[in-house]
Design an enzyme around this catalytic site. Structure first.
Site, short mmCIF file in Angstrom:
data_model
loop_
_atom_site.label_atom_id
_atom_site.label_comp_id
_atom_site.label_asym_id
_atom_site.label_seq_id
_atom_site.Cartn_x
_atom_site.Cartn_y
_atom_site.Cartn_z
N LYS A 126 -5.48 4.92 -23.53
CA LYS A 126 -6.77 4.51 -22.99
C LYS A 126 -7.78 5.61 -23.27
O LYS A 126 -7.50 6.78 -23.12
CB LYS A 126 -6.70 4.28 -21.48
CG LYS A 126 -5.80 3.15 -21.04
CD LYS A 126 -5.96 2.94 -19.55
CE LYS A 126 -5.11 1.78 -19.06
NZ LYS A 126 -3.72 2.15 -18.81
N ILE A 154 -1.24 9.74 -9.22
CA ILE A 154 -2.53 10.44 -9.11
C ILE A 154 -3.40 9.96 -10.26
O ILE A 154 -3.30 10.43 -11.39
CB ILE A 154 -2.37 11.97 -9.16
CG1 ILE A 154 -1.45 12.47 -8.07
CG2 ILE A 154 -3.74 12.65 -9.06
CD1 ILE A 154 -2.01 12.33 -6.67
N GLY A 160 0.66 10.80 -18.27
CA GLY A 160 0.23 12.18 -18.12
C GLY A 160 0.10 12.52 -16.64
O GLY A 160 -0.27 11.68 -15.83
N GLY A 161 0.44 13.76 -16.29
CA GLY A 161 0.33 14.18 -14.89
C GLY A 161 1.36 13.50 -14.03
O GLY A 161 2.55 13.45 -14.35
N ASP A 162 0.90 12.92 -12.92
CA ASP A 162 1.77 12.22 -11.97
C ASP A 162 1.40 10.74 -11.95
O ASP A 162 0.22 10.40 -11.99
CB ASP A 162 1.60 12.81 -10.57
CG ASP A 162 2.48 12.14 -9.55
OD1 ASP A 162 3.63 12.59 -9.36
OD2 ASP A 162 2.04 11.13 -8.94
N ASP A 213 1.11 6.83 -22.44
CA ASP A 213 -0.33 7.04 -22.50
C ASP A 213 -0.70 7.93 -23.68
O ASP A 213 0.16 8.63 -24.24
CB ASP A 213 -0.83 7.68 -21.20
CG ASP A 213 -0.81 6.71 -20.02
OD1 ASP A 213 -0.72 5.50 -20.27
OD2 ASP A 213 -0.89 7.18 -18.87
N GLY A 241 -5.51 21.74 -20.14
CA GLY A 241 -4.59 22.49 -19.30
C GLY A 241 -3.16 22.50 -19.81
O GLY A 241 -2.63 21.48 -20.24
N MET A 244 -11.46 13.42 -14.82
CA MET A 244 -12.24 12.55 -15.71
C MET A 244 -13.74 12.65 -15.43
O MET A 244 -14.45 11.65 -15.43
CB MET A 244 -11.77 11.09 -15.58
CG MET A 244 -10.29 10.90 -15.86
SD MET A 244 -9.65 9.28 -15.35
CE MET A 244 -9.63 9.46 -13.55
N ALA A 269 -2.25 17.06 -13.13
CA ALA A 269 -3.15 17.90 -13.93
C ALA A 269 -3.80 18.98 -13.08
O ALA A 269 -3.96 20.12 -13.53
CB ALA A 269 -4.21 17.03 -14.59
#
Length: 267
Positions: free
Chosen positions: A70, A106, A101-103, A48, A211, A182, A132
């Site tokens: 995206k 999620i 990014g993140g999980d 991503d 973050g 978002m 995040a």
């Protein structure tokens, strides 16, 4: 000879695998050990746009990297095409790391990718990452639960289609924390929606921008001021909104008080 070639092709197809890997909120040191190992072993990394260059640099230079970044209302590759890409590369026998990014599960569309891989008979594994919400709140020293403030947390997406039709009643208020992913671009609409669904206009809100990165900012205000704060401070994505009493904890800068003092408002 033809049968031998067919057998070899089938074995090669079976040897491929897709790993849906969480890259965390940005800081490479927040990767899991397994995620770091898989980056070093991958044949192909499909990543991503929010995955940092420092994390991508952990893979060997010879590893193929494919960006499927995206942005709001603009996708470099449609989701169906991403799913098809993962499947096709795994069927060639490649070890594919789908880096998010993140999980992955999620708001990462990992569920869609995993389902399509399973339907296609492609082996898929999920490697969780620090979301995040957890990473940003930790940097701001802001607990998402607290004995004196919140015993429940909800995660919602702030730019989903049909935002006005979603029922957020009871998600924000006394004893609860609402984390909005978002949501920066729709900040004003989110304020209107939450207040219409029963949230108090003076509910504390924190904006956590970039973050775990060097340019991280943690800003605090009241729900009614959220849209104005985003404009005043020129907040940009990636950023999270944390709604609830926990926003008063940690080291977020109180921008509502600062703005009120500049405007000459007395409390």
């Amino acid at each position: 000879m033809e049968k031998a070639n067919l057998s070899t092709a089938r074995q090669l197809q079976k040897s491929g695998i897709v790993y849906l890997v969480g890259a965390g909120p940005g800081d490479p040191e927040l990767l899991t050990l397994r995620a770091a190992r898989l980056l070093s072993e991958a044949d192909i990394i499909v990543h991503d746009g929010l995955v940092s260059a420092d994390i991508l640099a952990m893979a060997p230079d010879t590893t193929t990297r494919i960006s499927v970044a995206k942005q709001r209302s603009r996708h470099s590759m449609p989701q169906d095409a991403i799913n098809a890409l993962l499947i096709a590369e795994a069927q060639k026998g490649h070890k594919v790391v789908r880096l998010k990014g993140g999980d992955p599960f999620i708001f990462g569309r990992g569920g869609e990718e995993a389902s399509d891989c399973i339907k296609a008979g492609v082996q898929v594994e999920v490697v969780p990452g620090i979301s995040a919400a957890l990473g940003c709140a930790a940097q701001a020293k802001m607990p998402l639960t607290h004995r004196d403030a919140s015993s429940a947390v909800s995660f919602v997406a702030g730019q989903c289609k049909g935002l006005s039709d979603q029922n957020w009643s009871g998600l924000a208020g006394k004893g609860r924390t609402l984390v909005i992913y978002m949501g920066v671009a729709n900040a004003e609409a989110i304020v209107e929606k939450l207040i219409a669904d029963g949230a108090s206009p003076d509910l504390p809100v924190a904006v956590l921008e970039n973050g775990t990165r060097d340019n991280f900012r943690a800003l605090q205000t009241l729900l009614t001021d959220l849209g104005d704060l985003v404009r005043r401070e020129k907040v940009k994505s990636p950023a999270l909104l944390v709604v609830g009493e926990v926003a008063r904890y940690g080291d977020a800068t109180d921008k509502f008080l600062e703005y009120a003092q500049m405007a000459g408002v007395e409390f």
